[in-house]
Design a protein around this motif. Structure first.
Motif, PDB file in Angstrom:
ATOM      1  N   LEU A   1       0.825  -1.197   0.000  1.00 30.15           N
ATOM      2  CA  LEU A   1       0.000   0.000   0.000  1.00 30.15           C
ATOM      3  C   LEU A   1       0.864   1.253   0.000  1.00 30.15           C
ATOM      4  CD1 LEU A   1      -2.542  -0.996   2.814  1.00 30.15           C
ATOM      5  CD2 LEU A   1      -2.921  -1.141   0.337  1.00 30.15           C
ATOM      6  N   ASP A   2       0.492   2.234  -0.807  1.00 30.38           N
ATOM      7  CA  ASP A   2       1.091   3.558  -0.719  1.00 30.38           C
ATOM      8  C   ASP A   2       0.268   4.393   0.252  1.00 30.38           C
ATOM      9  OD1 ASP A   2       3.172   3.223  -2.666  1.00 30.38           O
ATOM     10  OD2 ASP A   2       1.659   3.376  -4.238  1.00 30.38           O
ATOM     11  N   HIS A   3       0.883   5.410   0.833  1.00 28.55           N
ATOM     12  CA  HIS A   3       0.138   6.261   1.757  1.00 28.55           C
ATOM     13  C   HIS A   3       0.683   7.676   1.718  1.00 28.55           C
ATOM     14  CE1 HIS A   3       3.673   5.259   4.182  1.00 28.55           C
ATOM     15  NE2 HIS A   3       3.403   6.341   4.913  1.00 28.55           N
ATOM     16  N   ALA A   4      -0.144   8.617   2.107  1.00 32.44           N
ATOM     17  CA  ALA A   4       0.280  10.023   2.158  1.00 32.44           C
ATOM     18  C   ALA A   4      -0.610  10.789   3.123  1.00 32.44           C
ATOM     19  CB  ALA A   4       0.195  10.650   0.767  1.00 32.44           C
ATOM     20  N   TRP A   5      -0.043  11.817   3.738  1.00 33.54           N
ATOM     21  CA  TRP A   5      -0.819  12.724   4.577  1.00 33.54           C
ATOM     22  C   TRP A   5      -1.268  13.888   3.698  1.00 33.54           C
ATOM     23  CZ3 TRP A   5      -2.294  11.122   9.217  1.00 33.54           C
ATOM     24  CH2 TRP A   5      -1.547  10.115   9.840  1.00 33.54           C
ATOM     25  N   VAL A   6      -2.571  14.045   3.571  1.00 34.32           N
ATOM     26  CA  VAL A   6      -3.157  15.046   2.686  1.00 34.32           C
ATOM     27  C   VAL A   6      -3.978  16.035   3.510  1.00 34.32           C
ATOM     28  CG1 VAL A   6      -4.711  15.416   0.720  1.00 34.32           C
ATOM     29  CG2 VAL A   6      -3.237  13.387   0.786  1.00 34.32           C
ATOM     30  N   PRO A   7      -3.772  17.336   3.298  1.00 34.32           N
ATOM     31  CA  PRO A   7      -4.532  18.336   4.062  1.00 34.32           C
ATOM     32  C   PRO A   7      -6.034  18.131   3.952  1.00 34.32           C
ATOM     33  CG  PRO A   7      -2.738  19.389   2.886  1.00 34.32           C
ATOM     34  CD  PRO A   7      -2.787  17.969   2.405  1.00 34.32           C
ATOM     35  N   GLU A   8      -6.718  18.377   5.035  1.00 34.80           N
ATOM     36  CA  GLU A   8      -8.175  18.247   5.082  1.00 34.80           C
ATOM     37  C   GLU A   8      -8.821  19.070   3.972  1.00 34.80           C
ATOM     38  OE1 GLU A   8     -11.864  17.053   6.411  1.00 34.80           O
ATOM     39  OE2 GLU A   8      -9.976  16.490   7.389  1.00 34.80           O
ATOM     40  N   GLY A   9      -9.701  18.438   3.206  1.00 37.49           N
ATOM     41  CA  GLY A   9     -10.448  19.132   2.170  1.00 37.49           C
ATOM     42  C   GLY A   9      -9.722  19.344   0.863  1.00 37.49           C
ATOM     43  N   ARG A  10      -8.448  18.908   0.749  1.00 39.06           N
ATOM     44  CA  ARG A  10      -7.691  19.125  -0.482  1.00 39.06           C
ATOM     45  C   ARG A  10      -8.242  18.246  -1.603  1.00 39.06           C
ATOM     46  NH1 ARG A  10      -2.478  21.077  -1.221  1.00 39.06           N
ATOM     47  NH2 ARG A  10      -2.998  22.309   0.621  1.00 39.06           N
ATOM     48  N   ARG A  11      -8.532  18.863  -2.734  1.00 36.83           N
ATOM     49  CA  ARG A  11      -9.076  18.155  -3.896  1.00 36.83           C
ATOM     50  C   ARG A  11      -8.221  18.443  -5.122  1.00 36.83           C
ATOM     51  NH1 ARG A  11     -11.033  16.162  -0.200  1.00 36.83           N
ATOM     52  NH2 ARG A  11     -13.247  15.854   0.335  1.00 36.83           N
ATOM     53  N   LEU A  12      -8.321  17.615  -6.121  1.00 39.56           N
ATOM     54  CA  LEU A  12      -7.535  17.794  -7.338  1.00 39.56           C
ATOM     55  C   LEU A  12      -7.818  19.151  -7.972  1.00 39.56           C
ATOM     56  CD1 LEU A  12      -5.496  16.350  -9.201  1.00 39.56           C
ATOM     57  CD2 LEU A  12      -7.444  15.552 -10.561  1.00 39.56           C
ATOM     58  N   ALA A  13      -9.061  19.594  -7.901  1.00 37.41           N
ATOM     59  CA  ALA A  13      -9.451  20.868  -8.507  1.00 37.41           C
ATOM     60  C   ALA A  13      -8.784  22.066  -7.836  1.00 37.41           C
ATOM     61  CB  ALA A  13     -10.967  21.024  -8.455  1.00 37.41           C
ATOM     62  N   ASP A  14      -8.182  21.863  -6.655  1.00 35.20           N
ATOM     63  CA  ASP A  14      -7.501  22.948  -5.963  1.00 35.20           C
ATOM     64  C   ASP A  14      -6.159  23.285  -6.617  1.00 35.20           C
ATOM     65  OD1 ASP A  14      -9.568  22.996  -4.111  1.00 35.20           O
ATOM     66  OD2 ASP A  14      -8.555  21.596  -2.761  1.00 35.20           O
ATOM     67  N   PHE A  15      -5.665  22.383  -7.467  1.00 39.43           N
ATOM     68  CA  PHE A  15      -4.368  22.583  -8.114  1.00 39.43           C
ATOM     69  C   PHE A  15      -4.546  23.161  -9.515  1.00 39.43           C
ATOM     70  CE2 PHE A  15      -3.732  19.161  -5.038  1.00 39.43           C
ATOM     71  CZ  PHE A  15      -2.596  19.591  -4.376  1.00 39.43           C
ATOM     72  N   GLY A  16      -3.508  23.870  -9.977  1.00 36.20           N
ATOM     73  CA  GLY A  16      -3.572  24.447 -11.313  1.00 36.20           C
ATOM     74  C   GLY A  16      -2.385  24.101 -12.179  1.00 36.20           C
ATOM     75  N   LEU A  17      -1.359  23.450 -11.599  1.00 35.52           N
ATOM     76  CA  LEU A  17      -0.135  23.146 -12.352  1.00 35.52           C
ATOM     77  C   LEU A  17       0.461  21.826 -11.894  1.00 35.52           C
ATOM     78  CD1 LEU A  17       2.128  24.028 -14.339  1.00 35.52           C
ATOM     79  CD2 LEU A  17       3.188  25.249 -12.418  1.00 35.52           C
ATOM     80  N   PHE A  18       0.834  21.004 -12.865  1.00 40.44           N
ATOM     81  CA  PHE A  18       1.517  19.734 -12.605  1.00 40.44           C
ATOM     82  C   PHE A  18       2.820  19.743 -13.390  1.00 40.44           C
ATOM     83  CE2 PHE A  18       2.501  15.365 -13.987  1.00 40.44           C
ATOM     84  CZ  PHE A  18       2.634  14.732 -12.757  1.00 40.44           C
ATOM     85  N   VAL A  19       3.933  19.508 -12.699  1.00 38.11           N
ATOM     86  CA  VAL A  19       5.258  19.495 -13.330  1.00 38.11           C
ATOM     87  C   VAL A  19       5.910  18.156 -13.031  1.00 38.11           C
ATOM     88  CG1 VAL A  19       7.491  20.647 -13.504  1.00 38.11           C
ATOM     89  CG2 VAL A  19       5.436  21.984 -12.953  1.00 38.11           C
ATOM     90  N   THR A  20       6.399  17.489 -14.076  1.00 36.04           N
ATOM     91  CA  THR A  20       6.992  16.167 -13.864  1.00 36.04           C
ATOM     92  C   THR A  20       8.326  15.999 -14.573  1.00 36.04           C
ATOM     93  OG1 THR A  20       6.627  13.760 -14.001  1.00 36.04           O
ATOM     94  CG2 THR A  20       5.802  15.095 -15.827  1.00 36.04           C
ATOM     95  N   ASP A  21       9.172  15.223 -13.963  1.00 38.61           N
ATOM     96  CA  ASP A  21      10.413  14.741 -14.551  1.00 38.61           C
ATOM     97  C   ASP A  21      10.068  13.703 -15.624  1.00 38.61           C
ATOM     98  OD1 ASP A  21      13.246  14.000 -14.698  1.00 38.61           O
ATOM     99  OD2 ASP A  21      12.671  12.220 -13.563  1.00 38.61           O
ATOM    100  N   MET A  22      11.032  13.380 -16.478  1.00 35.70           N
ATOM    101  CA  MET A  22      10.792  12.392 -17.528  1.00 35.70           C
ATOM    102  C   MET A  22      11.423  11.034 -17.208  1.00 35.70           C
ATOM    103  SD  MET A  22      11.744  12.499 -21.636  1.00 35.70           S
ATOM    104  CE  MET A  22      13.523  12.553 -21.348  1.00 35.70           C
TER     105      MET A  22
END
Length: 276
Positions: free
Chosen positions: A55-76
């Motif tokens: 299992l993967d796991h992460a601590w995510v702020p209460e109420g955080r949703r994908l729509a709250d983000f506006g930019l995704f930057v990734t390595d190749m």
């Protein structure tokens, strides 16, 4: 903060064990592959317990949703795709072991990236340019979940950037293939159809990655907490520090230590499952 647990196939018993371990008051399903453990508390055995069940796991702020983000930057390399392109190009010269050793040292943070790139590219001098096409068509594969991730980001209206210490030959093709808004990488010098062993222009290293992230973030009028960055090695630390949420994909230990989440068992589309 809520604890989010995810995997390609989450075992219900394993999930309940994690909830019990962390004292969670409720288990909420986010997506078919992820669950939010409300009221969970940090526990020294959390990482080991999750790893034992895949299992993967992460601590995510209460109420955080994908729509709250506006930019995704990734390595190749080794993040979006399954290979380190320069290692596979070197294989065409019979130098994969030598180049791969330098690559690994750079990704572990043991040597300076600029130095490592200069040394590795120099070893490619004289190689026919067609070797790049051979690597792209015969060896390069997208890592699991890459296409679903990009589709999900587009649906959410999130701007996407591919930024790499690798080469423009590959980033430009992946940009077109997957629909990235921008792509930045190093350009190999080619003369008379052969690599010269040099790059053209400024080297894209970890600091340059972070600078591209910051510049595009600011141009979009976004705050740092509205940015997700993904990578796998030491060269990705600066841009991850500049982002609001860092995703480490099958990472080197040095990056795992600074990321908000490490995806060891999920595909890249696990990013979508974190926030719902």
């Amino acid at each position: 903060m809520n604890l989010v647990v995810l995997a390609e196939d989450v075992d219900s018993i394993a999930l309940k064990n994690v909830a019990k371990l962390t004292g969670a008051s409720e288990i909420q399903q986010i997506t078919p592959r992820s669950f939010r453990l409300v009221g969970a508390q940090a526990h020294a055995g959390l990482a080991e317990t999750c790893a034992a069940s895949g299992l993967d796991h992460a601590w995510v702020p209460e109420g955080r949703r994908l729509a709250d983000f506006g930019l995704f930057v990734t390595d190749m390399d080794s993040t979006l795709i399954n290979i380190e392109c320069i290692d596979e190009i070197a294989d065409m010269q019979g130098l994969k072991a030598e180049v791969a050793a330098i690559t690994e040292a750079a990704m572990q943070g043991e040597i300076d990236f600029r130095e490592s790139l200069t040394r590795r590219v120099a070893l490619l001098g004289g190689l026919p340019e067609r070797a790049l096409e051979d690597v792209y068509t015969q060896r390069l594969q997208l890592n699991p979940g890459a296409e679903r991730l990009m589709q999900g980001l587009k649906r959410a209206g999130i701007h996407s950037v591919l930024v790499s210490g690798g080469f423009t030959y590959f980033t430009e093709r992946l940009k077109m293939r997957l629909g990235f808004d921008h792509a930045f990488a190093n350009e190999l010098e080619v003369i008379d159809g052969h690599l010269t062993g040099r790059v053209i222009g400024a080297i894209v290293d970890g600091e340059a990655k972070a600078a591209h992230l910051t510049r595009i973030r600011d141009s979009l009028g976004l705050a740092p907490h509205q940015v997700i960055a993904a990578g796998d090695g030491a060269n990705d630390i600066p841009m991850m520090n500049a982002a609001g949420f860092g995703i480490a994909f099958h990472p080197k230990p040095v990056l795992r230590a600074v990321a908000n989440c490490s995806l060891d068992y999920s595909g890249l589309d696990g990013v979508l499952d974190l926030f719902g």
